[in-house]
Scaffold this motif. Structure first.
Motif, PDB file in Angstrom:
ATOM      1  N   VAL A  99       0.946  -1.269   0.130  1.00 38.00           N
ATOM      2  CA  VAL A  99      -0.036   0.073   0.026  1.00 38.00           C
ATOM      3  C   VAL A  99       1.016   1.295   0.095  1.00 38.00           C
ATOM      4  CG1 VAL A  99      -1.603   1.369   1.268  1.00 38.00           C
ATOM      5  CG2 VAL A  99      -1.895  -0.990   1.087  1.00 38.00           C
ATOM      6  N   LEU A 100       1.764   1.348   0.966  1.00 40.83           N
ATOM      7  CA  LEU A 100       2.824   2.576   0.898  1.00 40.83           C
ATOM      8  C   LEU A 100       3.512   2.690  -0.345  1.00 40.83           C
ATOM      9  CD1 LEU A 100       4.060   1.796   4.549  1.00 40.83           C
ATOM     10  CD2 LEU A 100       2.726   3.943   3.580  1.00 40.83           C
ATOM     11  N   PHE A 101       3.970   1.634  -1.215  1.00 39.32           N
ATOM     12  CA  PHE A 101       4.747   1.650  -2.429  1.00 39.32           C
ATOM     13  C   PHE A 101       3.651   2.367  -3.398  1.00 39.32           C
ATOM     14  CE2 PHE A 101       5.609  -0.528  -6.383  1.00 39.32           C
ATOM     15  CZ  PHE A 101       6.583   0.417  -6.775  1.00 39.32           C
ATOM     16  N   ALA A 102       2.451   1.711  -3.555  1.00 38.64           N
ATOM     17  CA  ALA A 102       1.705   2.489  -4.394  1.00 38.64           C
ATOM     18  C   ALA A 102       1.253   4.085  -4.076  1.00 38.64           C
ATOM     19  CB  ALA A 102       0.349   1.761  -4.362  1.00 38.64           C
ATOM     20  N   VAL A 103       1.004   4.425  -2.708  1.00 41.54           N
ATOM     21  CA  VAL A 103       0.552   5.662  -2.354  1.00 41.54           C
ATOM     22  C   VAL A 103       1.939   6.590  -2.520  1.00 41.54           C
ATOM     23  CG1 VAL A 103      -0.090   7.082  -0.478  1.00 41.54           C
ATOM     24  CG2 VAL A 103      -1.216   4.871  -0.666  1.00 41.54           C
ATOM     25  N   THR A 104       2.905   6.248  -2.280  1.00 41.03           N
ATOM     26  CA  THR A 104       4.216   6.869  -2.417  1.00 41.03           C
ATOM     27  C   THR A 104       4.633   7.289  -3.641  1.00 41.03           C
ATOM     28  OG1 THR A 104       5.665   5.281  -1.732  1.00 41.03           O
ATOM     29  CG2 THR A 104       5.173   6.559   0.220  1.00 41.03           C
ATOM     30  N   LEU A 105       4.423   6.282  -4.305  1.00 38.71           N
ATOM     31  CA  LEU A 105       4.675   6.245  -5.976  1.00 38.71           C
ATOM     32  C   LEU A 105       3.957   7.213  -6.683  1.00 38.71           C
ATOM     33  CD1 LEU A 105       6.705   5.483  -8.225  1.00 38.71           C
ATOM     34  CD2 LEU A 105       5.160   3.729  -8.776  1.00 38.71           C
ATOM     35  N   TRP A 106       2.492   7.444  -6.259  1.00 38.54           N
ATOM     36  CA  TRP A 106       1.680   8.294  -6.841  1.00 38.54           C
ATOM     37  C   TRP A 106       1.733   9.506  -6.372  1.00 38.54           C
ATOM     38  CZ3 TRP A 106      -2.597  10.578  -4.039  1.00 38.54           C
ATOM     39  CH2 TRP A 106      -3.578  11.380  -4.984  1.00 38.54           C
ATOM     40  N   LEU A 107       2.124   9.836  -5.167  1.00 36.54           N
ATOM     41  CA  LEU A 107       2.455  11.122  -4.654  1.00 36.54           C
ATOM     42  C   LEU A 107       3.612  11.716  -5.194  1.00 36.54           C
ATOM     43  CD1 LEU A 107       1.525  10.765  -0.862  1.00 36.54           C
ATOM     44  CD2 LEU A 107       0.032  11.658  -2.411  1.00 36.54           C
ATOM     45  N   SER A 108       4.719  10.904  -5.433  1.00 41.07           N
ATOM     46  CA  SER A 108       5.936  11.438  -6.109  1.00 41.07           C
ATOM     47  C   SER A 108       5.795  11.839  -7.647  1.00 41.07           C
ATOM     48  CB  SER A 108       7.103  10.276  -5.779  1.00 41.07           C
ATOM     49  OG  SER A 108       6.707   9.279  -6.872  1.00 41.07           O
ATOM     50  N   GLY A 109       4.800  11.507  -8.240  1.00 50.51           N
ATOM     51  CA  GLY A 109       4.808  11.717  -9.732  1.00 50.51           C
ATOM     52  C   GLY A 109       5.318  10.657 -10.591  1.00 50.51           C
ATOM     53  N   GLY A 110       5.950   9.547  -9.823  1.00 49.75           N
ATOM     54  CA  GLY A 110       6.219   8.172 -10.522  1.00 49.75           C
ATOM     55  C   GLY A 110       7.431   8.422 -11.571  1.00 49.75           C
ATOM     56  N   GLY A 111       8.096   9.382 -11.424  1.00 48.75           N
ATOM     57  CA  GLY A 111       9.409   9.454 -12.263  1.00 48.75           C
ATOM     58  C   GLY A 111      10.610   8.601 -11.957  1.00 48.75           C
ATOM     59  N   GLU A 112      11.468   8.462 -12.773  1.00 49.40           N
ATOM     60  CA  GLU A 112      12.903   8.027 -12.289  1.00 49.40           C
ATOM     61  C   GLU A 112      13.710   9.055 -11.800  1.00 49.40           C
ATOM     62  OE1 GLU A 112      13.446   4.822 -11.783  1.00 49.40           O
ATOM     63  OE2 GLU A 112      12.010   3.688 -13.210  1.00 49.40           O
ATOM     64  N   PRO A 113      14.758   8.667 -10.740  1.00 50.47           N
ATOM     65  CA  PRO A 113      14.997   7.451 -10.258  1.00 50.47           C
ATOM     66  C   PRO A 113      13.920   7.177  -8.996  1.00 50.47           C
ATOM     67  CG  PRO A 113      16.601   8.804  -9.075  1.00 50.47           C
ATOM     68  CD  PRO A 113      15.803   9.496 -10.334  1.00 50.47           C
ATOM     69  N   ILE A 114      12.991   7.492  -8.627  1.00 49.40           N
ATOM     70  CA  ILE A 114      12.441   7.577  -7.612  1.00 49.40           C
ATOM     71  C   ILE A 114      11.566   6.451  -7.584  1.00 49.40           C
ATOM     72  CG2 ILE A 114      10.267   9.086  -8.416  1.00 49.40           C
ATOM     73  CD1 ILE A 114      11.472   8.734  -4.702  1.00 49.40           C
ATOM     74  N   HIS A 115      10.780   6.023  -8.789  1.00 45.69           N
ATOM     75  CA  HIS A 115      10.096   4.762  -9.018  1.00 45.69           C
ATOM     76  C   HIS A 115      11.116   3.391  -8.617  1.00 45.69           C
ATOM     77  CE1 HIS A 115       9.142   1.570 -12.185  1.00 45.69           C
ATOM     78  NE2 HIS A 115       8.497   1.242 -11.015  1.00 45.69           N
ATOM     79  N   THR A 116      12.362   3.491  -9.010  1.00 39.59           N
ATOM     80  CA  THR A 116      12.929   2.415  -8.782  1.00 39.59           C
ATOM     81  C   THR A 116      13.327   2.368  -7.190  1.00 39.59           C
ATOM     82  OG1 THR A 116      13.922   2.203 -11.196  1.00 39.59           O
ATOM     83  CG2 THR A 116      15.072   1.053  -9.412  1.00 39.59           C
ATOM     84  N   LEU A 117      13.789   3.605  -6.842  1.00 31.84           N
ATOM     85  CA  LEU A 117      14.314   3.605  -5.382  1.00 31.84           C
ATOM     86  C   LEU A 117      13.086   3.190  -4.738  1.00 31.84           C
ATOM     87  CD1 LEU A 117      16.180   6.809  -5.353  1.00 31.84           C
ATOM     88  CD2 LEU A 117      17.024   4.691  -5.319  1.00 31.84           C
ATOM     89  N   LEU A 118      11.895   3.581  -4.822  1.00 26.30           N
ATOM     90  CA  LEU A 118      10.829   3.236  -3.762  1.00 26.30           C
ATOM     91  C   LEU A 118      10.657   1.752  -4.143  1.00 26.30           C
ATOM     92  CD1 LEU A 118       8.366   6.140  -4.531  1.00 26.30           C
ATOM     93  CD2 LEU A 118       9.691   5.739  -2.514  1.00 26.30           C
ATOM     94  N   LYS A 119      10.501   1.143  -5.325  1.00 23.09           N
ATOM     95  CA  LYS A 119      10.345  -0.267  -5.730  1.00 23.09           C
ATOM     96  C   LYS A 119      11.218  -1.078  -4.774  1.00 23.09           C
ATOM     97  CE  LYS A 119       8.785  -1.546  -9.560  1.00 23.09           C
ATOM     98  NZ  LYS A 119       8.481  -2.103 -10.605  1.00 23.09           N
ATOM     99  N   LEU A 120      12.604  -0.772  -4.732  1.00 22.72           N
ATOM    100  CA  LEU A 120      13.838  -1.518  -3.920  1.00 22.72           C
ATOM    101  C   LEU A 120      13.520  -1.239  -2.661  1.00 22.72           C
ATOM    102  CD1 LEU A 120      16.675  -0.569  -6.277  1.00 22.72           C
ATOM    103  CD2 LEU A 120      15.425  -2.497  -6.194  1.00 22.72           C
TER     104      LEU A 120
END
Length: 293
Positions: A99-120
């Motif tokens: 849940v936190l991954f989906a929410v934080t990714l959406w709030l961050s805008g989903g760009g790189e490298p934040i997408h990969t960092l959040l996923k890891l």
């Protein structure tokens, strides 16, 4: 012999039935909402804004589900999980992490490298720490071998090939991508490798092998499959969303949510990683490979 999860699900406890009905209602309601709004074209890639009719994504998944049901093994191999409180603790932490991954990714805008960092962070680091801390409660269970070994290992070929054929050939085929023509061969190979490890492998291990398996032991097969499918679908809003959250959620529920039902059932019935990895890898790589022909 049916496993304990199947028998428990047949009793329809309120929580299990509630999650199952709510999850399926979200998928069906999303499809109806999109249809009523005349917005039945859904994005099939985060790399561009191209769309396909949503039922083009349903037919291969539904065909795969039917074939798994018809060709299922007699027993489901057992995957080791914690016992007692350890099981519930891991299931809840993994759910919260998803849940936190989906929410934080959406709030961050989903760009790189934040997408990969959040996923890891949420799909790898958190589970690794969780498993290390709860390692004393972990129980390894052996596989059940009542079915012929060859059938258990090669039976998934039929639904996987059917899904690949319907998804990438004929009138339902996903359009090819021209990405390969825009990069050099080395970049292309590196991209394939990174995408496979970070997307296909990590996501399938987290959402199916770790998350779904634990919730199957708590809720039963289909409530857990639906739960994991919706959580897997939800994070795609962060990379495929248009900015209108209700429409974005509806789109991913009728796309990745339905694909997740196929992947989840494939994992639940065979407990083999290669079929779900082949399907997920094809989702990411097949359009590019077809564009090279």
């Amino acid at each position: 012999m049916r496993n304990k999860m199947s028998r428990r699900f047949l009793h329809h406890p309120p929580l299990e039935l509630g999650i199952l009905v709510t999850g399926l209602a979200l998928i069906a309601g999303s499809a109806l909402w999109l249809a009523l709004n005349g917005d039945t074209g859904i994005r099939y890639s985060a790399d561009h804004t191209g769309t396909v009719p949503m039922w083009h994504r349903w037919i291969p998944a539904l065909a795969g589900l039917v074939l798994i049901r018809l060709l299922q093994p007699k027993t489901t191999p057992v995957v080791g999980v914690p016992t007692g409180r350890g099981l519930h603790l891991q299931a809840i932490v993994l759910l919260a992490s998803a849940v936190l991954f989906a929410v934080t990714l959406w709030l961050s805008g989903g760009g790189e490298p934040i997408h990969t960092l959040l996923k890891l962070s949420f799909l790898l680091a958190v589970p690794a720490l969780l498993f290390w801390l709860s390692r004393r409660n972990f129980t390894r269970q052996g596989h059940i071998h009542e079915d012929p070994a060859a059938w258990r290992h090669y039976g998934p070929i039929v639904p996987v090939v059917a899904w690949l054929t319907l998804t990438y050939t004929g009138p339902l085929a996903v359009p090819p991508s021209n990405y390969a023509a825009t990069v050099d061969p080395v970049t292309l190979l590196v991209t394939f490798a990174v995408v496979f490890v970070v997307n296909s492998l990590l996501e399938e291990v987290f959402y199916r092998r770790w998350l779904q398996t634990r919730w199957e032991h708590i809720l039963g097969r289909w409530p857990a499959i639906v739960l994991a499918s919706l959580l897997w679908a939800a994070w795609h809003v962060g990379i495929q969303g248009t900015g209108h959250l209700p429409a974005d959620l509806a789109s991913v529920f009728v796309n990745q949510g339905v694909q997740g039902l196929f992947l989840g059932y494939l994992w639940s019935r065979y407990r083999l990683m290669w079929p779900i990895l082949v399907v997920h890898a094809a989702m990411n790589a097949a359009p590019i490979l077809l564009g090279m022909l």
